[in-house]
Design a protein around this motif. Structure first.
Motif, PDB file in Angstrom:
ATOM      1  N   TYR A   1      53.508  56.046  57.011  1.00 30.07           N
ATOM      2  CA  TYR A   1      53.472  55.321  58.287  1.00 30.07           C
ATOM      3  C   TYR A   1      54.028  53.904  58.133  1.00 30.07           C
ATOM      4  CZ  TYR A   1      49.267  52.842  56.665  1.00 30.07           C
ATOM      5  OH  TYR A   1      48.381  52.056  55.961  1.00 30.07           O
ATOM      6  N   LEU A   2      54.339  53.329  59.281  1.00 33.13           N
ATOM      7  CA  LEU A   2      54.827  51.956  59.353  1.00 33.13           C
ATOM      8  C   LEU A   2      53.657  51.070  59.756  1.00 33.13           C
ATOM      9  CD1 LEU A   2      57.781  50.921  58.945  1.00 33.13           C
ATOM     10  CD2 LEU A   2      57.926  50.747  61.437  1.00 33.13           C
ATOM     11  N   ASP A   3      53.321  50.079  58.945  1.00 34.91           N
ATOM     12  CA  ASP A   3      52.181  49.227  59.290  1.00 34.91           C
ATOM     13  C   ASP A   3      52.608  48.106  60.228  1.00 34.91           C
ATOM     14  OD1 ASP A   3      53.432  47.303  57.761  1.00 34.91           O
ATOM     15  OD2 ASP A   3      51.938  47.279  56.163  1.00 34.91           O
ATOM     16  N   SER A   4      51.662  47.247  60.589  1.00 34.78           N
ATOM     17  CA  SER A   4      51.917  46.211  61.584  1.00 34.78           C
ATOM     18  C   SER A   4      52.961  45.191  61.140  1.00 34.78           C
ATOM     19  CB  SER A   4      50.608  45.488  61.929  1.00 34.78           C
ATOM     20  OG  SER A   4      50.010  44.961  60.755  1.00 34.78           O
ATOM     21  N   SER A   5      53.162  45.067  59.835  1.00 32.40           N
ATOM     22  CA  SER A   5      54.147  44.111  59.322  1.00 32.40           C
ATOM     23  C   SER A   5      55.516  44.743  59.102  1.00 32.40           C
ATOM     24  CB  SER A   5      53.644  43.509  58.004  1.00 32.40           C
ATOM     25  OG  SER A   5      53.528  44.506  57.007  1.00 32.40           O
ATOM     26  N   GLY A   6      55.647  46.042  59.390  1.00 30.02           N
ATOM     27  CA  GLY A   6      56.928  46.709  59.227  1.00 30.02           C
ATOM     28  C   GLY A   6      57.129  47.348  57.871  1.00 30.02           C
ATOM     29  N   LYS A   7      56.106  47.367  57.032  1.00 29.67           N
ATOM     30  CA  LYS A   7      56.203  47.993  55.715  1.00 29.67           C
ATOM     31  C   LYS A   7      55.873  49.479  55.804  1.00 29.67           C
ATOM     32  CE  LYS A   7      54.271  46.035  52.248  1.00 29.67           C
ATOM     33  NZ  LYS A   7      53.245  45.391  51.394  1.00 29.67           N
ATOM     34  N   ILE A   8      56.513  50.267  54.955  1.00 36.49           N
ATOM     35  CA  ILE A   8      56.239  51.702  54.864  1.00 36.49           C
ATOM     36  C   ILE A   8      55.102  51.912  53.868  1.00 36.49           C
ATOM     37  CG2 ILE A   8      57.151  53.939  54.173  1.00 36.49           C
ATOM     38  CD1 ILE A   8      59.847  53.091  55.210  1.00 36.49           C
ATOM     39  N   VAL A   9      54.029  52.567  54.328  1.00 36.36           N
ATOM     40  CA  VAL A   9      52.808  52.720  53.533  1.00 36.36           C
ATOM     41  C   VAL A   9      52.410  54.194  53.520  1.00 36.36           C
ATOM     42  CG1 VAL A   9      50.439  51.911  53.197  1.00 36.36           C
ATOM     43  CG2 VAL A   9      52.110  50.425  54.315  1.00 36.36           C
ATOM     44  N   GLN A  10      51.723  54.615  52.452  1.00 38.91           N
ATOM     45  CA  GLN A  10      51.225  55.979  52.338  1.00 38.91           C
ATOM     46  C   GLN A  10      49.724  56.018  52.561  1.00 38.91           C
ATOM     47  OE1 GLN A  10      52.363  57.809  48.650  1.00 38.91           O
ATOM     48  NE2 GLN A  10      54.553  57.457  48.952  1.00 38.91           N
ATOM     49  N   LEU A  11      49.265  57.063  53.248  1.00 41.49           N
ATOM     50  CA  LEU A  11      47.839  57.268  53.495  1.00 41.49           C
ATOM     51  C   LEU A  11      47.477  58.698  53.115  1.00 41.49           C
ATOM     52  CD1 LEU A  11      45.076  56.434  54.749  1.00 41.49           C
ATOM     53  CD2 LEU A  11      45.960  57.312  56.936  1.00 41.49           C
ATOM     54  N   LYS A  12      46.497  58.863  52.224  1.00 41.50           N
ATOM     55  CA  LYS A  12      46.026  60.195  51.839  1.00 41.50           C
ATOM     56  C   LYS A  12      44.973  60.660  52.839  1.00 41.50           C
ATOM     57  CE  LYS A  12      46.833  59.440  46.893  1.00 41.50           C
ATOM     58  NZ  LYS A  12      46.225  59.384  45.534  1.00 41.50           N
ATOM     59  N   LEU A  13      45.240  61.761  53.501  1.00 44.28           N
ATOM     60  CA  LEU A  13      44.332  62.261  54.533  1.00 44.28           C
ATOM     61  C   LEU A  13      43.053  62.802  53.916  1.00 44.28           C
ATOM     62  CD1 LEU A  13      46.809  64.155  56.904  1.00 44.28           C
ATOM     63  CD2 LEU A  13      45.975  61.805  57.086  1.00 44.28           C
ATOM     64  N   ASP A  14      41.932  62.586  54.610  1.00 45.47           N
ATOM     65  CA  ASP A  14      40.631  63.061  54.121  1.00 45.47           C
ATOM     66  C   ASP A  14      40.544  64.583  54.108  1.00 45.47           C
ATOM     67  OD1 ASP A  14      39.882  60.435  53.868  1.00 45.47           O
ATOM     68  OD2 ASP A  14      38.814  60.354  55.784  1.00 45.47           O
TER      69      ASP A  14
END
Length: 387
Positions: A201-214
Motif C-alpha cells: 500500500y501507499l502510506d500518507s507520505s507517499g511511501k510504498i509499505v508492506q502489511l502482513k494480513l492477520d
C-alpha cells in the motif's frame, strides 16, 4: 520511449486502461474501445458503449483484460464484450444499479458492489451469483490475490479495516464466498497489490509499505512454535484453502480432533486427496478406506452427497444425491442410517421393489424397541408389497 500512436477523443477522458493491442477510454458516461496505434491485428473501427440500441444507462465501471472488455451500468447491467469476436458474449441484469466491478486477474469471475452497498461474486460461465457474507456496509475497493496459486482469495477495504474473503467454486454446497478475518488498515493508506497475504500500500507520505494480513501466516521456522500456535496457524491456512501450507503445520500436531477439523474442511471443498492425507496423519484408517472408495467420482453433485454424509449433513446429502445421476444413493444412505420413514418415502419413487425389505427391517427395529402394533403393520405391509 517510442510513440506508437495518437488518438483524439470527442470528450475529456476520465480514465483509461490498456492491453497489448487495445485501449478502453472512459469519458464520463461512455466507453470507447479502439486499437492501440498501428496494431499488428486487423484494423477495426472503434466502438462506443453503451451502444445506441441499448437502454442500459450510464457506465459506472469497466475493466479491460487481454480477452474481454467488461463494464457495468447504473441500470444494473454487467456486460462481457469478447474482443476476438468483437461481440457481446454475456449480459447480466442485476436487480439494482451496479457501482463498481472488480474482475479476477486469472479468470472470468468478478466481484461487484451494487447500489445497496452489497457485494456479490458473479461467474459469467454458468451465471452463478453469490452474495458475499459479512460484507462491510461501506467499501472503497476490492483487490484480488495476484499469486496465481492462491487466486481464489480477495480482500475488501474501507479505510478502517481490510476484510479477507475466499471464493470457492466447488464446495459441498456449490460455489461459496466465505469470510475469513479482518485486519486493521493503516491510517490514510491506499492498497495497491496483494501477494501471498502481504498487502502493498501507499502510506500518507507517499511511501510504498508492506502489511502482513492477520488472516495469513508468515512464519519462516516452526521449531519454536507451541502446539496451540501450530493449531492456530494450521486453521488459518485451511480456512484460506491453503491446504499445502496447512499440512506442513498438521505434521507437527498431535491432537486427532484438530486434524479431523482440517480433514472436514478439505471435504467441504471436495478435496478428497487432502482429506485422505490428513485422516491418514490422524491415524483414522476407516475414513481413509471410505474416502478411497469415492475419490474416483467426478460428478460434483454425487461427490458432494458422499462428502456431506461424512460431514453428518444428511438432509443436504439427500438433496445432492437426488440432483445427481445416481439418486438411488439417497435411499441407500437412509437405509444405512436406519432412517426408515425417509427410506420408505424414497423407495416409492426410486425403487418400489425395495419397499418389502425396508418394511421388514423397519418392523424388526420397532419390535426391538417394543412397539409391537406398528411392527406388525410393517410386517404386513412388507408382505402386501411383496405380493
Amino acid at each position: 520511449i517510442t510513440k506508437v500512436g495518437e488518438k483524439e477523443y470527442l470528450n475529456s477522458v476520465n480514465s483509461m486502461q490498456l492491453n497489448e493491442d487495445y485501449v478502453a477510454a472512459f469519458m464520463g458516461s461512455q466507453l470507447q474501445l479502439h486499437t492501440l496505434g498501428e496494431s499488428a491485428i486487423e484494423s477495426r473501427e472503434s466502438i462506443l458503449f453503451p451502444t445506441q440500441d441499448s437502454n442500459e444507462g450510464k457506465i459506472t465501471s469497466f475493466y479491460l483484460s487481454k480477452e474481454f472488455l467488461v463494464y457495468s451500468t447504473e441500470n444494473g447491467n454487467i456486460n462481457h464484450f469478447y474482443i476476438d469476436e468483437w461481440q457481446f458474449v454475456n449480459r447480466y441484469k442485476h436487480d439494482t444499479g451496479v457501482k463498481k466491478i472488480f474482475p479476477e486477474p486469472f479468470g472470468v469471475s468478478l466481484v461487484f458492489i451494487d447500489d445497496k452497498n452489497e457485494g456479490f461474486v458473479y461467474n459469467p460461465i454458468n451465471s452463478t451469483l453469490i452474495k458475499i457474507p459479512s460484507f462491510p456496509s461501506s467499501v472503497s475497493g476490492i483487490i484480488w490475490e495476484s499469486y496465481e496459486a492462491e487466486k481464489w482469495i480477495f480482500v475488501a477495504y474501507n479505510g478502517d479495516y481490510i476484510y479477507t474473503f475466499v471464493f470457492s467454486k466447488f464446495t459441498v454446497e456449490g460455489s461459496q464466498s466465505l469470510f475469513v478475518s479482518s485486519t486493521k488498515q493503516p491510517y490514510s493508506s491506499m492498497p495497491l497489490l496483494l501477494f501471498k497475504g502481504v498487502l502493498i500500500y501507499l502510506d500518507s507520505s507517499g511511501k510504498i509499505v508492506q502489511l502482513k494480513l492477520d488472516s495469513h501466516t508468515h512464519d519462516t521456522t516452526l521449531e519454536d512454535l507451541k502446539q496451540e500456535e501450530l493449531v492456530e496457524k494450521m486453521r488459518k491456512n485451511y480456512k484460506l484453502k491453503r491446504f499445502e501450507e496447512a499440512y506442513v503445520y498438521a505434521t507437527r500436531i498431535n491432537d486427532t480432533n484438530d486434524l479431523g477439523e482440517f480433514a472436514k474442511e478439505a471435504l467441504f471443498h471436495l478435496d478428497i486427496d487432502y482429506a485422505i492425507r490428513v485422516y491418514r496423519l490422524a491415524s483414522m484408517p476407516d475414513m481413509v478406506f471410505a474416502l478411497n472408495s469415492i475419490k474416483h467420482i467426478e460428478e460434483k453433485n454425487l461427490l458432494a452427497g458422499h462428502c456431506l454424509v461424512f460431514l453428518g449433513k444428511f438432509d443436504q446429502a439427500q438433496t445432492m444425491f437426488l440432483a445427481s445421476s445416481c439418486p438411488i444413493e439417497a435411499l441407500n444412505m437412509r437405509r444405512d442410517l436406519m432412517h426408515w420413514d425417509a427410506a420408505m418415502k424414497l423407495a416409492k419413487g426410486l425403487a418400489s421393489n425395495e419397499t418389502p425389505y425396508i418394511s421388514l427391517e423397519y418392523g424388526k427395529q420397532l419390535e426391538f424397541i417394543g412397539d409391537y402394533p406398528t411392527a406388525l403393520k410393517m410386517f404386513e405391509r412388507g408382505l402386501t408389497e411383496n405380493d
